[in-house]
Scaffold this active site. Structure first.
Site, PDB file in Angstrom:
ATOM      1  N   PRO A  83       4.262  -5.122  -4.442  1.00 11.20           N
ATOM      2  CA  PRO A  83       3.557  -6.036  -5.315  1.00 11.20           C
ATOM      3  C   PRO A  83       4.480  -6.801  -6.220  1.00 11.20           C
ATOM      4  O   PRO A  83       5.322  -6.214  -6.896  1.00 11.20           O
ATOM      5  CB  PRO A  83       2.677  -5.102  -6.142  1.00 11.20           C
ATOM      6  CG  PRO A  83       3.244  -3.743  -5.960  1.00 11.20           C
ATOM      7  CD  PRO A  83       4.439  -3.838  -5.096  1.00 11.20           C
ATOM      8  N   GLU A  84       4.278  -8.076  -6.221  1.00  5.75           N
ATOM      9  CA  GLU A  84       4.964  -8.935  -7.169  1.00  5.75           C
ATOM     10  C   GLU A  84       3.888  -9.488  -8.095  1.00  5.75           C
ATOM     11  O   GLU A  84       2.747  -9.033  -8.049  1.00  5.75           O
ATOM     12  CB  GLU A  84       5.695 -10.051  -6.416  1.00  5.75           C
ATOM     13  CG  GLU A  84       6.643  -9.515  -5.350  1.00  5.75           C
ATOM     14  CD  GLU A  84       7.348 -10.595  -4.558  1.00  5.75           C
ATOM     15  OE1 GLU A  84       7.581 -11.686  -5.108  1.00  5.75           O
ATOM     16  OE2 GLU A  84       7.656 -10.352  -3.377  1.00  5.75           O
TER      17      GLU A  84
ATOM     18  N   HIS B  18      -1.628  10.561  -0.182  1.00  8.49           N
ATOM     19  CA  HIS B  18      -0.697  10.008  -1.170  1.00  8.49           C
ATOM     20  C   HIS B  18      -1.399   9.478  -2.416  1.00  8.49           C
ATOM     21  O   HIS B  18      -0.880   8.601  -3.096  1.00  8.49           O
ATOM     22  CB  HIS B  18       0.176   8.905  -0.562  1.00  8.49           C
ATOM     23  CG  HIS B  18       0.885   9.319   0.677  1.00  8.49           C
ATOM     24  ND1 HIS B  18       1.928  10.228   0.682  1.00  8.49           N
ATOM     25  CD2 HIS B  18       0.690   8.994   1.985  1.00  8.49           C
ATOM     26  CE1 HIS B  18       2.344  10.408   1.923  1.00  8.49           C
ATOM     27  NE2 HIS B  18       1.609   9.678   2.732  1.00  8.49           N
TER      28      HIS B  18
ATOM     29  N   ARG C 196       5.212   5.652  -1.081  1.00 12.56           N
ATOM     30  CA  ARG C 196       6.660   5.882  -1.237  1.00 12.56           C
ATOM     31  C   ARG C 196       7.039   6.438  -2.606  1.00 12.56           C
ATOM     32  O   ARG C 196       8.174   6.827  -2.817  1.00 12.56           O
ATOM     33  CB  ARG C 196       7.421   4.584  -0.938  1.00 12.56           C
ATOM     34  CG  ARG C 196       7.347   4.251   0.529  1.00 12.56           C
ATOM     35  CD  ARG C 196       7.979   2.918   0.837  1.00 12.56           C
ATOM     36  NE  ARG C 196       9.427   2.948   0.729  1.00 12.56           N
ATOM     37  CZ  ARG C 196      10.201   1.891   0.909  1.00 12.56           C
ATOM     38  NH1 ARG C 196       9.655   0.714   1.193  1.00 12.56           N
ATOM     39  NH2 ARG C 196      11.495   1.978   0.809  1.00 12.56           N
TER      40      ARG C 196
END
Length: 275
Positions: free
Chosen positions: A2-3, A92, A112
């Site tokens: 995400p930006e 996750h 991650r």
DNA sequence: ATAGGCGCCTGCTGGC
DNA sequence: TGCCAGCAGGCGCCTA
């Protein structure tokens, strides 16, 4: 993942779902995120009402009443969603905040685990945190003079400058490449070799690209989804990112991919000439 | 000051 | 078909 556009989309989608509601019990997975979750944070959050939801660069800030703040960074694969509690949470999922009487919950999922969630017990500590981070201005409030000076004072590549959160906050690898294409500037061009008109072009390009991406609710390549669980659509508009060997949409020259500033960098060698 | 490398993680893909 | 290197939207730390 995400930006700025993705984070902005998450914030916009969280607002109608969270504002005015109270966070209740928190459950935490046994895997640690970038910053380990502190036991005492649950007590600070319990029963607190969400007063505002903001974005600063790629950071999400939930302002709670009593000046407590929950700050989230999505890293590469973070997802922040509001779901019905009866809906199964994906693998996750590392943090679950029960809302109100528990019919719904705020979930933080991060494959991650480069993301983070931190609680600040008062606004002073929040300010200290962002002070230390030295985030540059938001791209939409990037002063022209400041921008020109930042470029003039460095031999670094434009790509490296765009990725530096201390210069301008929120641009990442995708939107750096897309902005440079839009401005017709070579990613490896040195900051100080950039003329005033070029600097102005790039500044405009960043704003334009980011705004268009926000309109399309960000880019979903692999993992990104908004707070509603919906994917973004700007990936359909990419003109260089991930288009290696495909024809440039302006001149049909195959798009090149090179390694720059440690990241894969896509550009058109015809439209974006190195001086 | 800056470039480059690594580490932090998991999962997927492409080439053999 | 199967294996494994390489790569992925971020960021902080180290070295030269």
């Amino acid at each position: 993942m995400p930006e700025l556009p993705e984070v902005e989309t998450v914030v916009r989608e969280l607002r109608p779902r969270l504002l005015g509601r109270r966070l209740q019990a928190v459950s935490v997975s046994r895997h640690r995120l970038r910053k380990p979750w502190q036991q005492q944070w649950a007590g600070l959050l319990r029963g607190r009402r969400v007063a505002a939801i903001r974005r600063r660069g790629k950071w999400i800030i939930l302002d709670l009443d009593n000046q407590v703040h929950l700050v989230v960074h999505l890293g590469m694969t973070g997802q922040l969603t509001v779901k019905m509690s009866r809906e199964a949470a994906g693998t996750h999922t590392h943090l679950v905040f029960r809302l109100d009487r528990g019919r719904q919950e705020l979930r933080f999922r991060d494959v991650r685990r480069f993301g983070s969630a931190t609680v600040f017990p008062d606004s002073r500590r929040l300010e200290d945190f962002f002070q230390k981070a030295e985030l540059g201005p938001e791209p939409f409030a990037l002063p022209a003079g400041y921008w020109r000076e930042q470029l003039a004072r460095t031999t670094r590549s434009l790509k490296a400058v765009l990725l530096d959160q201390r210069v301008v906050a929120g641009v990442g690898n995708i939107y750096a490449d897309e902005s440079l294409f839009q401005a017709r500037l070579h990613p490896a061009q040195r900051g100080r070799d950039t003329s005033a008109p070029e600097a102005a072009r790039l500044r405009r390009a960043i704003v334009q690209v980011l705004n268009q991406a926000i309109e399309r609710r960000g880019s979903s390549i692999r993992d990104y989804i908004g707070a509603s669980g919906q994917q973004g659509e700007y990936q359909r508009e990419f003109r260089v990112y991930g288009r290696t060997d495909e024809p440039c949409l302006r001149c049909a020259t195959p798009i090149v991919c090179m390694r720059l500033a440690g990241r894969s960098t896509h550009y058109c060698r015809q439209c974006q000439r190195l001086k």
